[in-house]
Design an enzyme around this catalytic site. Structure first.
Site, PDB file in Angstrom:
ATOM      1  N   SER A 128       0.846  -1.194   0.000  1.00 36.72           N
ATOM      2  CA  SER A 128       0.000   0.000   0.000  1.00 36.72           C
ATOM      3  C   SER A 128       0.888   1.254   0.000  1.00 36.72           C
ATOM      4  O   SER A 128       1.789   1.369  -0.836  1.00 36.72           O
ATOM      5  CB  SER A 128      -0.939  -0.043   1.215  1.00 36.72           C
ATOM      6  OG  SER A 128      -1.933   0.928   1.112  1.00 36.72           O
TER       7      SER A 128
ATOM      8  N   ASP B 231      -8.727  -6.642  -4.411  1.00 34.00           N
ATOM      9  CA  ASP B 231      -8.390  -5.310  -3.915  1.00 34.00           C
ATOM     10  C   ASP B 231      -9.024  -4.266  -4.821  1.00 34.00           C
ATOM     11  O   ASP B 231      -8.631  -4.114  -5.971  1.00 34.00           O
ATOM     12  CB  ASP B 231      -6.860  -5.159  -3.901  1.00 34.00           C
ATOM     13  CG  ASP B 231      -6.388  -3.819  -3.336  1.00 34.00           C
ATOM     14  OD1 ASP B 231      -7.233  -2.947  -3.038  1.00 34.00           O
ATOM     15  OD2 ASP B 231      -5.166  -3.662  -3.181  1.00 34.00           O
TER      16      ASP B 231
ATOM     17  N   HIS C 107      -7.911  -5.193  -0.105  1.00 33.05           N
ATOM     18  CA  HIS C 107      -6.623  -4.525   0.048  1.00 33.05           C
ATOM     19  C   HIS C 107      -5.832  -5.086   1.231  1.00 33.05           C
ATOM     20  O   HIS C 107      -4.608  -5.210   1.164  1.00 33.05           O
ATOM     21  CB  HIS C 107      -6.880  -3.030   0.228  1.00 33.05           C
ATOM     22  CG  HIS C 107      -5.659  -2.181   0.229  1.00 33.05           C
ATOM     23  ND1 HIS C 107      -4.813  -2.097  -0.857  1.00 33.05           N
ATOM     24  CD2 HIS C 107      -5.123  -1.373   1.177  1.00 33.05           C
ATOM     25  CE1 HIS C 107      -3.818  -1.271  -0.561  1.00 33.05           C
ATOM     26  NE2 HIS C 107      -3.980  -0.824   0.656  1.00 33.05           N
ATOM     27  N   ASP C 108      -6.528  -5.420   2.292  1.00 33.34           N
ATOM     28  CA  ASP C 108      -5.873  -5.933   3.498  1.00 33.34           C
ATOM     29  C   ASP C 108      -5.125  -7.243   3.264  1.00 33.34           C
ATOM     30  O   ASP C 108      -4.324  -7.650   4.115  1.00 33.34           O
ATOM     31  CB  ASP C 108      -6.907  -6.160   4.608  1.00 33.34           C
ATOM     32  CG  ASP C 108      -6.972  -4.971   5.564  1.00 33.34           C
ATOM     33  OD1 ASP C 108      -6.212  -4.010   5.359  1.00 33.34           O
ATOM     34  OD2 ASP C 108      -7.776  -5.019   6.499  1.00 33.34           O
TER      35      ASP C 108
END
Lengths: 382, 382
Positions: free
Chosen positions: B157, B322, B355-356
Site C-alpha cells: 500500500s 483489492d 486490500h488488506d
C-alpha cells in the site's frame, strides 16, 4: 406551458396533496394517522384510467420528478431527462404520477411534520418506514386518483426497489414494473456505507438526538459528510477520472489542507448544497429503508419464492459502471424472476458514469426506455 | 526470545531511536531540525552489510513490524505474518529494519512531538510530508546503520509507494524493490475517500484547528468516521459478505438506529479502537502523502520516464479482490517498468479479502514472497 420552458418539458407544475383518512399500520408495528401524501401529475388520465404510470423516487428524490415549480426556476424535476412530451415517459400519452415518500422532507408527512399526537415536530419520533410502507401509501394515492391498475410502476435505485415491491405486494394492480439500477437487497458493503453516513449525522454535536429543529440548528457537518460519501458511491471511478482526473485547482500542490484537487472542491460543493435542501432525520430514515429492503427475508432467503405471486411483466436495467448496485445485483433479480417463471426483460447498459446513470441520458438507455414504453402505450391504447 | 512467544516470532523487541543531526529540507519547502527516527531491527547484519531489508509501513503502520513489545503483549507487530525466523522475510538470514515515518504518532517525529523552534507541540504546524521526504529520512537511517545497499526495500500500500520511490530516488542503494498492493498514484476516487476522511476530522468541533492536544481533547468522532470509511475500502465486498452477510446482531430488525447488522457493530468497533491508538493530525498527514504521491508528475505524466533511472529489480504484487488499489493500478507500474526496459516480475494473487490481503496469509502470496526472498538471500549470501 409557457414559452420560457423547453418544448419537451411538462413546463410549470404544482404539487398536490392527499390527506389519508385512515390510519396506516406500518411494518415497524407503529401507526401513522392523518398522513399527507404530496404528489405531482403530468399528462391526462384517459377515460379507462389505463394510461397511468407511477414514478417512485430514489433516496434524495421527491414528488417533483418533472417540469418546473416557477417561471424563473432553472432547475427542473429530478427525472426531467425521461419524463415530458415526446420523451420516453411521454406525458402526451401517459398520465404520470410521482409522490414523495413518507419520512421525506418538504413533501409527504415526515420528521419535519407536526405529530398530531402532541402538536410537536415528529423529528426523531417519526417511525422507521420501509419500502413496503411506501408502496402501500402509494396504493392509496392511486385509489384516490381512480387508478385500479397502473400501466407501469417505475423507478431507479431505491425507486427500483419500490417498483419491485409493487409487483410483489399488489400483483394485479400493475402491468409492468421497471426496476432500474436496483438490487434485491443491500450488500454488507452497501450497509456499511449507509452506517458511516448515519454515524456522521448522529455523532454531529448539532444533531441533539434528532431534535435539532427544536433547537434551531441542524447537523450540517454530518449531513455534508453523508452526502459526500454518497456521491462517491454514485459515481464510477472512471467518471471521476474523466471529470476531475488529478487536476489541481490552483495548478500546483500547496502543501496544506485547503482544497487542492478538483475532486475535493466538487465534493465539498455537493455536500454544502445538499444540507440546504435536505433533512438529516430524513436521510437516516431513507438509509434504513434501503438497509431493510429484502423481500426474500420472509421466504427463507429464497428470492424466487418472494417473486412467486408476481403477475407484472418486469424490465430490469443495470449499468456496467455502477459499482453501488452492480449488474450482478440486477442479474440476481432477473435470475430469480426466471426461476419463478415470470416474464422479464433485462438490459445491461454500457455506461461510464456509475449509479447516477439511471438519471442521465446515455443514448442506449433512453432508446431502450422509449421502445419499452412505446410497447406499453400500444398495449393500453395510450 | 522467551518461550512465551511463538517459535517463528522474533519475540521480544524494543524500538530504537536515531536523532538526525542535519536539518531535513522537505518537498514542501520547509525544514525540520532535530528529527528523531524510531525504528526496530530483527536479525543480524552480516559482515558485508549485504543482508539488510528495509520494511516501509502503510498508513496506520509504524516501526513495530514484528515481534512483541512486552512479555504479556498479545499483539505482535503489523507484519508478523511475514517477518520472523523461517518466515518469508526470514530474520535468521536477513537484517530487517523498519522505521516509522515522519509525521507519525508515537514514533518518529510528528505532530505530537515538541517543535524545537518554540517548545510547543507541533500539532497542525507539522509540515506536510511526502513519500520522498520519508524515503530520504530512511536513507539517513540506513547510513547510520552502515548499510550502503539494501538487499531489498519492501512495503504494501503506502509502503509499496515508498519502495517504488526508493528505486527512483536511490537507484544504486537497493537490489530489489517489493511493491505490494500499491498504485503509481491515487485515482480521483481514492483522493475523494481521503478528502471525506479529512473533512470528518477537521469538521469535528473537537479538532480545534489541529490544536486539540493543547485543549486536552481529540476529534474522536471524526477520526472514528475516517477509520470506518478506510475500513470499507480495505475490505472487498465479498469479504464483507463472507464475514457478515446481512446478519442481524439480535436476529431481528429493531426498527431503530442502534446497531442492527453485524457489519455495523464491526465498523463501530474498528472506529472506536482506532481513536485510542492513533492521532488525527497524523491521519491528515498520511492521507496527504498518499494524495501527493505521483512520481510521473515531474516527468509530464510519463511514468516510464520517471522510472528511467531505476536499477533495482522490482517485484510487483496485486490482489484480485483489492478494489482500493486494483490490479490494473499495479499493471500500470509493471507496464511502465517494461517500457523503461527494467527488470520486473509481476504476480496477481487470486484473493478474497481485498486490500488488506497484503498483511494476511493467502498461501500463494506467502509462497511467492518466500521464493522471491530465498532468491535474494542466495544472491547476497544470506
Amino acid at each position: 406551458m409557457t414559452d420560457e420552458f423547453p418544448r419537451d418539458s411538462v413546463g410549470l407544475v404544482a404539487p398536490q396533496r392527499l390527506t389519508i383518512e385512515q390510519t396506516l399500520a406500518l411494518d415497524c408495528g407503529r401507526e401513522l394517522s392523518g398522513c399527507e401524501i404530496v404528489y405531482e401529475t403530468y399528462g391526462q388520465l384517459n377515460a379507462t384510467a389505463s394510461n397511468a404510470i407511477l414514478i417512485c423516487p430514489a433516496l434524495s428524490g421527491d414528488h417533483h420528478a418533472a417540469g418546473y415549480h416557477s417561471n424563473d426556476s432553472k432547475k427542473p424535476g429530478w427525472w426531467e431527462n425521461c419524463i415530458g412530451p415526446g420523451k420516453p415517459i411521454d406525458s402526451n400519452r401517459f398520465f404520470v404520477v410521482c409522490s414523495s415518500n413518507l419520512g421525506g422532507y418538504k413533501g409527504s408527512t415526515g420528521p419535519s411534520s407536526i405529530n398530531p399526537a402532541n402538536g410537536k415536530l415528529y423529528g426523531p419520533d417519526f417511525p422507521v418506514v420501509t419500502v413496503r410502507d411506501w408502496v402501500r401509501a402509494q396504493n392509496l394515492l392511486g385509489q384516490s386518483l381512480g387508478i385500479s391498475k397502473w400501466a407501469a410502476v417505475a423507478g431507479g435505485s431505491l425507486g427500483g426497489m419500490q417498483a419491485l415491491q409493487w409487483a410483489i405486494e399488489f400483483p394485479d394492480q400493475l402491468r409492468h414494473a421497471l426496476v432500474i439500477a436496483a438490487a434485491p437487497k443491500l450488500s454488507a458493503q452497501n450497509i456499511a456505507f449507509n452506517e458511516i453516513a448515519r454515524q456522521a449525522i448522529v455523532s454531529d454535536p448539532d444533531f441533539h438526538e434528532g431534535r435539532y429543529e427544536e433547537k434551531g440548528t441542524a447537523p450540517r457537518r454530518g449531513l455534508m459528510l453523508a452526502r459526500m460519501l454518497g456521491h462517491i458511491t454514485y459515481l464510477s471511478d472512471s467518471a471521476m477520472r474523466a471529470k476531475f482526473g488529478r487536476e489541481l485547482r490552483d495548478g500546483k500542490l500547496n502543501f496544506g489542507f485547503d482544497v487542492e484537487f478538483q475532486v475535493e472542491s466538487y465534493l465539498r460543493y455537493q455536500g454544502r448544497s445538499f444540507v440546504d435542501r435536505f433533512d438529516a432525520n430524513t436521510y437516516l430514515l431513507m438509509t434504513k429503508a434501503l438497509d431493510y429492503f429484502d423481500p426474500a427475508r420472509e421466504h427463507s432467503d429464497d428470492l424466487a419464492a418472494a417473486f412467486s405471486g408476481i403477475l407484472a411483466r418486469c424490465l430490469v436495467v443495470s449499468f456496467t459502471s455502477d459499482w453501488r448496485f452492480a449488474s450482478e445485483r440486477s442479474r440476481e433479480i432477473v435470475d430469480a424472476l426466471i426461476a419463478a417463471g415470470k416474464d422479464v426483460s433485462y438490459a445491461e447498459i454500457e455506461s461510464d458514469l456509475g449509479h447516477d446513470d439511471f438519471l442521465l441520458t446515455q443514448p442506449d438507455y433512453i432508446e431502450l426506455l422509449r421502445t419499452y414504453l412505446n410497447g406499453i402505450a400500444a398495449e393500453v391504447g395510450a
